[in-house]
Write an enzyme that holds these catalytic residues in place. Structure first.
Site, PDB file in Angstrom:
ATOM      1  N   HIS A  96       0.539  -1.137  -0.369  1.00 14.19           N
ATOM      2  CA  HIS A  96      -0.188   0.096   0.092  1.00 14.19           C
ATOM      3  C   HIS A  96       0.576   1.057   0.094  1.00 14.19           C
ATOM      4  O   HIS A  96       0.931   2.432  -0.457  1.00 14.19           O
ATOM      5  CB  HIS A  96      -1.390   0.062   1.068  1.00 14.19           C
ATOM      6  CG  HIS A  96      -0.755   0.113   2.508  1.00 14.19           C
ATOM      7  ND1 HIS A  96      -0.167  -0.094   3.385  1.00 14.19           N
ATOM      8  CD2 HIS A  96      -0.031   2.246   3.343  1.00 14.19           C
ATOM      9  CE1 HIS A  96      -0.339   0.063   4.318  1.00 14.19           C
ATOM     10  NE2 HIS A  96       0.417   1.367   4.344  1.00 14.19           N
ATOM     11  N   ASP A 109      -0.550  -7.450   1.745  1.00 14.34           N
ATOM     12  CA  ASP A 109       0.240  -6.074   1.470  1.00 14.34           C
ATOM     13  C   ASP A 109       1.533  -5.954   1.366  1.00 14.34           C
ATOM     14  O   ASP A 109       2.487  -5.794   2.499  1.00 14.34           O
ATOM     15  CB  ASP A 109      -0.376  -5.543   2.772  1.00 14.34           C
ATOM     16  CG  ASP A 109      -0.224  -4.389   2.924  1.00 14.34           C
ATOM     17  OD1 ASP A 109       0.864  -3.289   1.874  1.00 14.34           O
ATOM     18  OD2 ASP A 109       0.203  -2.956   3.995  1.00 14.34           O
ATOM     19  N   SER A 143       4.613   2.077   8.167  1.00 13.56           N
ATOM     20  CA  SER A 143       4.202   0.676   6.615  1.00 13.56           C
ATOM     21  C   SER A 143       5.298   0.979   5.808  1.00 13.56           C
ATOM     22  O   SER A 143       5.847   1.655   5.690  1.00 13.56           O
ATOM     23  CB  SER A 143       3.097   1.766   6.120  1.00 13.56           C
ATOM     24  OG  SER A 143       2.315   1.752   6.352  1.00 13.56           O
TER      25      SER A 143
END
Length: 252
Positions: free
Chosen positions: A66, A109, A203
């Site tokens: 992402h 992810d 992230s």
């Protein structure tokens, strides 16, 4: 009801997928200069940090799929202080997103970034090993997560120097009960009745246990960095080794 839970989770995590960039560490400390030399800052065309990552080969960084939402164009390696980054530390990238990734709520992810040139490993840059085979993490094992960015929910200010915090593995059954519709192949660690973990961001950074990168930071709950109820979620690297190794072999 299950369909409704999936829809609600999708909306929550889609928002997180757009906003969970910036490598945010809550209640951590500055990482010692001679530690975590595998950490990478994933950056956009304006040379702004958008995600974390980590060096797993001399020409490959692993991060979250992402993170591609922010259109990264390069990674910086070799410094804990991003104000000291120069062009010799910057590497343009080619992106290899996990082929079955759709959105954060469905998991998968992961993204590999091939660097434009191989790095000569030295006293400033090192790679971190991955698990050699599939494993299930043991509850309460202490691990670490690191990144650059916000240090609390309300400031929205990134930090220049790498920060790290210790987190513990959370029982998978507890995690599933807390996160209705939790995607498969994940590790839960940090958050959940503690004040330590990652916040909006971090992230793509690694969950490191016993000297190995076992997880990739994926999502947490909304923008709440106080972690009253929800575990932090990482992709379980050991469940993706076939794809990782195949991608490295085919593109090395």
């Amino acid at each position: 009801m299950h369909a409704l839970h999936q829809i609600l989770l999708f909306h929550v995590l889609t928002c997180l997928g757009r906003n969970a960039h910036g490598s945010v560490i809550i209640h951590g400390k500055k990482a010692p200069e001679n530690s975590m030399l595998y950490m990478a800052s994933v950056q956009n065309s304006s040379k702004h940090h958008v995600c974390g990552g980590f060096l797993i080969r001399e020409n490959f960084v692993l991060t979250a799929a992402h993170c591609d939402d922010e259109k990264p164009t390069s990674v910086v390696l070799g410094t804990h202080d991003l104000t000291k980054a120069d062009d010799s530390m910057r590497y343009s990238i080619t992106k290899f997103k996990y082929p079955h990734y759709e959105n954060v709520s469905n998991g998968n992810d992961l993204m590999l970034l091939k660097l434009c040139r191989s790095i000569g490993l030295n006293d400033r840059v090192q790679q971190i090993p991955l698990p050699k085979d599939e494993k299930n993490m043991t509850e309460n094992v202490e691990c670490s997560v690191a990144g650059w960015g916000y240090t609390e929910t309300s400031t929205f200010r990134t930090v220049d120097e790498l920060r790290v915090v210790t987190v513990s593995i959370i029982n998978q059954d507890v995690c599933k009960k807390t996160w209705v519709g939790l995607p498969a192949k994940v590790i839960c660690a940090g958050g959940y009745k503690t004040k330590k973990g990652f916040c909006q961001g971090d992230s793509g950074g690694p969950l490191v246990c016993g000297g190995e990168a076992v997880g990739v930071v994926s999502f947490n709950h909304k923008s709440n960095c106080n972690y009253p109820h929800f575990p932090n979620i990482y992709m379980d690297i050991s469940k993706y080794l076939v794809w990782i190794n195949k991608t490295l072999e085919e593109n090395s």
